[in-house]
Design an enzyme around this catalytic site. Structure first.
Site, short mmCIF file in Angstrom:
data_model
loop_
_atom_site.label_atom_id
_atom_site.label_comp_id
_atom_site.label_asym_id
_atom_site.label_seq_id
_atom_site.Cartn_x
_atom_site.Cartn_y
_atom_site.Cartn_z
N HIS A 243 0.82 -1.21 0.00
CA HIS A 243 0.00 0.00 0.00
C HIS A 243 0.86 1.26 0.00
O HIS A 243 0.37 2.37 0.24
CB HIS A 243 -0.96 0.01 1.19
CG HIS A 243 -0.41 0.59 2.46
ND1 HIS A 243 0.84 0.32 2.93
CD2 HIS A 243 -0.98 1.44 3.36
CE1 HIS A 243 1.02 0.98 4.07
NE2 HIS A 243 -0.05 1.67 4.35
N GLY A 244 2.15 1.12 -0.30
CA GLY A 244 3.04 2.26 -0.35
C GLY A 244 4.48 1.79 -0.44
O GLY A 244 4.75 0.61 -0.66
#
Length: 512
Positions: free
Chosen positions: A421-422
């Site tokens: 997610h990042g």
């Protein structure tokens, strides 16, 4: 301390972007990360504490077999697979980037309090270059709308209940309650109904109850009542960012998703704010309180709740409460997007058309029969299915000084259809306080950051206390606090988890 040679934690590298991780319990644990991605030893130590829950589960089942207690009953509760995404790093409770597939049980602490933290991406018909003459006005309107009381999101008790019970479908169903007031004048119920197909699980999880949120639902009792939660960005790494679509890598998918080079995009990263913390805190305590006496507690406080067997209602009550918070998070991200569009329109004097690309959660437990996939800081990455021949959109943000990426999921089974997610943190929040002030100042000078205060405002010139608090919060999220995003994206692609569709560059970031 970073691992320079990842082989010292692997017994068998499957390929350049994946290896199996040795662990004290001999569980199936696989990390998807290219050798160029640094990985903390402390993250693995935190992971091993989490995996101790498997030892505790085995002890409970052995005690049940001996007739000493009743907890799971005949249900074969276990964790049978763990996947670590490329942004794997130490978190507050469990490492960020941990995906655990459990059977017949759930573990509230494995996803934490930031329930349904997720990403929402809008693309607009406005060229990003059109914003250049208007940045002072845009920043002023963003600050006023997000932080100075101009959200203007009236909600009736009926609307709040519909959101908590059903998520975005409930919001669409009750939109008429405030159709001609505030932000609702920008809410097109017909378009948002179509957009349900562009959100994970159509943006909602049907729930049986309301987990004690009745007072929040009633609020003032007015049809056009306001509350302090809806339209809140949140803290930490949450943001709303105006971006320019900088490059396209898959023209076919980009065209079908409405993504055009050079146009303005709006990326939202937020969750369930106070509601998620209420649910998470309550059920972590509940899981601890019902844990069988005589069994050594799992390290780190990762207490399980059964979803099958004689105590199944314990787990289902948590999943209901989690669903309430998740439903709120979907609606909150929708409003944050409308607020950003409003700010741009009011500052530029132009009408902006915005299309939803996708909305997907990170911190959530996803049900698949008796399997419950716990994703902490990881997003679903399903592959092509039926008419959806691109795979589902996967949104991976960089830091507020780096590129973000839009990808298409491949449905990688061994990765539990999960992507990161990042980029993942390179420095803990505590360590960012020790970065030299001149380094921070140089980094900040390159960015447009909109927060609750304007540090250049004359009335704050002598309020060093306020300015120092503001600087500390920005320092925690500065670009140097995060790993480089490109090697992470390369890991995702090389492992076959998802493929690049577009790159987006930051123009202005709203931070809570």
């Amino acid at each position: 301390m970073y691992v320079q040679d990842l082989q010292d934690l692997a017994r068998r590298r499957s390929d350049a972007a994946c290896f199996d991780v040795e662990n004290p319990l001999g569980l199936d644990v696989r990390l998807f990360a290219h050798p160029s991605v640094p990985v903390e030893r402390d993250a693995f130590l935190q992971l091993f504490d989490f995996l101790d829950v498997c030892r505790a589960i085995a002890d409970i089942r052995d005690a049940e077999a001996r007739g000493r207690l009743t907890f799971f009953g005949d249900a074969p509760a276990c964790i049978d697979k763990v996947v670590l995404t490329p942004d794997f790093h130490k978190g507050s409770l469990v490492p960020v980037g941990t995906v655990a597939r459990a059977q017949h049980m759930c573990i509230p602490q494995a996803i934490g309090n930031d329930v349904c933290c997720g990403m929402r991406l809008l693309v607009t018909d406005l060229p990003a270059d059109a914003l250049e003459p208007h940045w002072p006005a845009i920043q002023k309107r963003l600050r006023a709308i997000f932080f100075a009381g101009e959200r203007d999101i009236p909600m009736s008790p009926r609307q709040r209940e519909a959101v908590l019970r059903d998520g975005l479908p409930g919001l669409v169903r009750t939109a008429a309650d405030n159709a001609h007031h505030g932000i609702w004048q920008r809410f097109d119920a017909a378009i948002e109904k179509e957009n349900l197909a562009r959100a994970h699980a159509e943006g909602g999880f049907p729930t049986r109850g309301l987990f004690g949120f009745e007072r929040f639902i009633m609020s003032s009792g007015r049809v056009d009542g306001r509350d302090p939660q809806i339209g809140c960005v949140g803290g930490g790494n949450h943001f709303v960012e105006l971006q320019r679509i900088d490059a396209l890598f898959d023209g076919h998918a980009a065209r079908d998703w409405g993504v055009s080079k050079g146009c303005l995009a709006i990326m939202i990263h937020s969750g369930s704010v106070g509601l998620g913390h209420a649910v998470g805190g309550h059920f972590m305590d509940r899981a601890r309180s019902i844990f069988p006496t005589g069994i050594t507690s799992p390290k780190g406080g990762f207490f399980p709740l059964p979803t099958s067997g004689p105590r199944a209602e314990e787990g289902h009550a948590y999943l209901d409460g989690m669903g309430n918070a998740a439903n709120f998070a979907f609606a909150n991200r929708l409003f944050l997007g409308l607020m950003a569009v409003r700010a741009v329109e009011e500052a530029t004097g132009r009408t902006v058309g915005a299309k939803l690309v996708y909305d997907a959660p990170h911190n959530l437990i996803f049900r698949a029969g008796e399997s419950l996939v716990h994703r902490k800081g990881a997003t679903p990455a399903p592959g092509p299915s039926g008419a959806d021949y691109h795979g589902k959109p996967v949104i991976i943000p960089g830091s507020m000084g780096a590129a973000s990426f839009l990808l298409a999921g491949s449905g990688h089974a061994d990765a539990l259809e999960s992507a990161c997610h990042g980029a993942g943190r390179a420095l803990s929040r505590a360590k960012t306080a020790h970065v030299p002030k001149d380094v921070f100042a140089r980094e900040l000078a390159k960015l447009r950051v909109v927060g609750p205060i304007d540090p250049r405002a004359p009335h704050l010139a002598r309020r060093r206390d306020i300015l120092e608090k503001y600087e500390r919060r920005v320092m925690e999220e500065a670009p140097y606090a995060y790993k480089a995003v490109e090697p992470v994206i390369e890991s995702v692609e090389e492992a076959g988890i998802a493929r690049k569709v577009a790159r987006l560059l930051p123009l202005c970031t709203v931070k809570g």
